[in-house]
Scaffold this motif. Structure first.
Motif, short mmCIF file in Angstrom:
data_model
loop_
_atom_site.label_atom_id
_atom_site.label_comp_id
_atom_site.label_asym_id
_atom_site.label_seq_id
_atom_site.Cartn_x
_atom_site.Cartn_y
_atom_site.Cartn_z
N PHE A 25 0.84 -1.21 0.00
CA PHE A 25 0.00 0.00 0.00
C PHE A 25 0.87 1.25 0.00
CE2 PHE A 25 -2.14 3.39 2.41
CZ PHE A 25 -3.25 3.58 1.60
N ALA A 26 1.93 1.24 0.85
CA ALA A 26 2.83 2.39 0.92
C ALA A 26 3.56 2.60 -0.40
CB ALA A 26 3.83 2.21 2.06
N SER A 27 4.02 1.51 -1.01
CA SER A 27 4.73 1.62 -2.28
C SER A 27 3.82 2.18 -3.36
CB SER A 27 5.26 0.25 -2.71
OG SER A 27 6.17 -0.25 -1.75
N ALA A 28 2.58 1.72 -3.40
CA ALA A 28 1.63 2.21 -4.40
C ALA A 28 1.31 3.68 -4.17
CB ALA A 28 0.35 1.37 -4.36
N THR A 29 1.19 4.07 -2.88
CA THR A 29 0.90 5.47 -2.56
C THR A 29 2.04 6.37 -3.01
OG1 THR A 29 -0.40 4.77 -0.63
CG2 THR A 29 0.31 7.07 -0.71
N HIS A 30 3.28 5.94 -2.74
CA HIS A 30 4.45 6.72 -3.16
C HIS A 30 4.47 6.87 -4.68
CE1 HIS A 30 6.99 5.98 0.72
NE2 HIS A 30 5.73 6.26 0.97
N ALA A 31 4.26 5.78 -5.37
CA ALA A 31 4.30 5.82 -6.83
C ALA A 31 3.21 6.71 -7.39
CB ALA A 31 4.17 4.40 -7.40
N LEU A 32 2.02 6.66 -6.78
CA LEU A 32 0.90 7.47 -7.24
C LEU A 32 1.21 8.96 -7.07
CD1 LEU A 32 -2.04 7.75 -8.22
CD2 LEU A 32 -2.76 7.56 -5.82
N ILE A 33 1.72 9.32 -5.90
CA ILE A 33 2.03 10.74 -5.63
C ILE A 33 3.12 11.24 -6.56
CG2 ILE A 33 3.09 12.28 -3.92
CD1 ILE A 33 1.44 10.83 -1.80
N GLU A 34 4.15 10.45 -6.79
CA GLU A 34 5.25 10.87 -7.63
C GLU A 34 4.86 10.96 -9.10
OE1 GLU A 34 8.30 8.14 -6.60
OE2 GLU A 34 8.69 9.07 -4.63
N ALA A 35 3.69 10.40 -9.45
CA ALA A 35 3.22 10.47 -10.83
C ALA A 35 2.18 11.57 -11.04
CB ALA A 35 2.62 9.12 -11.24
N MET A 36 1.77 12.23 -9.97
CA MET A 36 0.69 13.21 -10.07
C MET A 36 1.18 14.52 -10.67
SD MET A 36 -1.39 12.61 -6.50
CE MET A 36 -2.72 13.71 -6.95
N GLY A 37 0.26 15.22 -11.35
CA GLY A 37 0.58 16.50 -11.95
C GLY A 37 0.45 17.65 -10.98
#
Length: 352
Positions: free
Chosen positions: A8-20
């Motif tokens: 969950f933490a890894s997915a959250t990090h990846a999602l935030i780092e991909a946001m505009g």
């Protein structure tokens, strides 16, 4: 021994780092764990593994983050940063699921700086323009009524009045041009220029363009500058305007038949350009207010010289946008020196 990875933490990090959007994830201790590219661009000093409070120390922000981390839910606050330039943020603070006494939080930043500046500019433009335009407009209307009435058949009066009307029209045009220039500079105040610009080249260009004006006042323009380019991170058009305003002022308000010295200095972290005249000087009580809009030491002399009262305000805002500083040195009977100190191209940012 294998270390368990929280998907969950890894997915959250990846999602935030991909946001505009400008988003940062803080852990339960307030340490930044993930930053979006827009967040890195918005607040370059913030890095992962670093507490947000080291970079942003506003008490209201810290209190809001602490409240959401402890109680959950979400909160929206507005934050105004004053240094190095004024910026306004709307910050959305939301808690993530957590089992402890504190929860991780996500902060989303909206940069409202341009919107706030635009609103302020609109109000200031209407107030200042209406005040400054009232006199020339009244003059124009008065002369038009005179030409339509008593002076209708007076050729001499007509030519004299038309000449005055032309001067008043030019004054209004200069005023509107300066107001628009100031508005454009303020609108981009939060965007520091990054293009290399040669201060020596700009100074030579301004000296060449104002030689005729100086000759009419019997003023000698002297340029002292290194032979090598002196590069700053800047906007060429704005720096040309800055130099033009400073040198024009020195010619207009310096001593007739005197000298205006333009000096370019190079340094390891900062470069500067100074303009010195040998005019009557400025009393100490006026120095702190010289860069205010429409502030004039001598209103009659300023208007007679064609000044709008906005020249030094434009200079100040250009210097601020370039993350520099403006110094003014003067004493009665000893002339005045205006110096713009700007970051050297490629040098690390100066700490406020």
């Amino acid at each position: 021994m294998a270390i368990a990875v929280d998907p969950f933490a890894s997915a959250t990090h990846a999602l935030i780092e991909a946001m505009g959007a400008a988003v940062v994830l803080l852990d339960v201790q307030g340490v930044a764990q993930a930053l979006s590219p827009a967040m890195r661009a918005l607040i370059p000093a913030l890095e992962t593994g670093q507490p947000l409070t080291l970079v942003m120390r506003d008490p209201d922000l810290i209190e809001a983050i602490d409240g959401v981390a402890r109680q959950g839910g979400r909160q929206v606050i507005e934050l105004i940063e004053r240094v190095p330039v004024e910026r306004t943020f709307r910050i959305h603070i939301s808690a993530l699921p957590g089992a402890g006494w504190r929860r991780p939080v996500v902060l989303t930043f909206e940069d409202l700086s341009e919107q706030r500046v635009t609103e302020r500019m609109r109000v200031d433009f209407v107030a200042n323009a209406s005040h400054e335009l009232r006199t020339p407009l009244a003059s124009l209307l008065g002369f038009v009524e005179t030409l339509q009435g008593p002076a209708r058949n007076d050729a001499g009066a007509r030519d004299r009045f038309l000449a005055i009307m032309r001067e008043q029209g030019l004054r209004m045009a200069r005023l509107v041009d300066d107001l628009l220039s100031l508005s454009r500079i303020e609108l981009r105040a939060h965007l520091a220029p990054e293009t290399p610009v040669d201060l020596t080249g700009i100074s030579r260009e301004i000296v060449d363009s104002l030689t005729l004006m100086a000759r009419e006042r019997e003023v000698t323009l002297t340029l002292r500058a290194p032979t090598e380019p002196v590069r700053v991170a800047g906007d060429r058009d704005e720096l040309l305007r800055l130099m033009e305003n400073l040198v024009e002022n020195a010619i207009k308000y310096g001593k007739r038949g005197g000298e205006v010295l333009i000096e370019v200095l190079d340094g390891p972290a900062e470069c500067s350009v100074g303009v010195r005249d040998d005019g009557p000087g400025i009393a100490p009580e006026h120095l702190p207010r010289l860069t205010e809009r429409f502030y004039r030491v001598d209103t009659a002399a300023s208007r007679e010289a064609g000044g709008t009262g906005l020249g030094l305000a434009i200079v100040k805002h250009i210097v601020l946008r370039h993350r520099g500083r403006l110094t003014i040195e003067s004493a009665l009977g000893e002339g005045a020196t205006f110096r713009a100190v700007l970051p050297r191209f490629g040098a690390p940012p100066r700490k406020p």
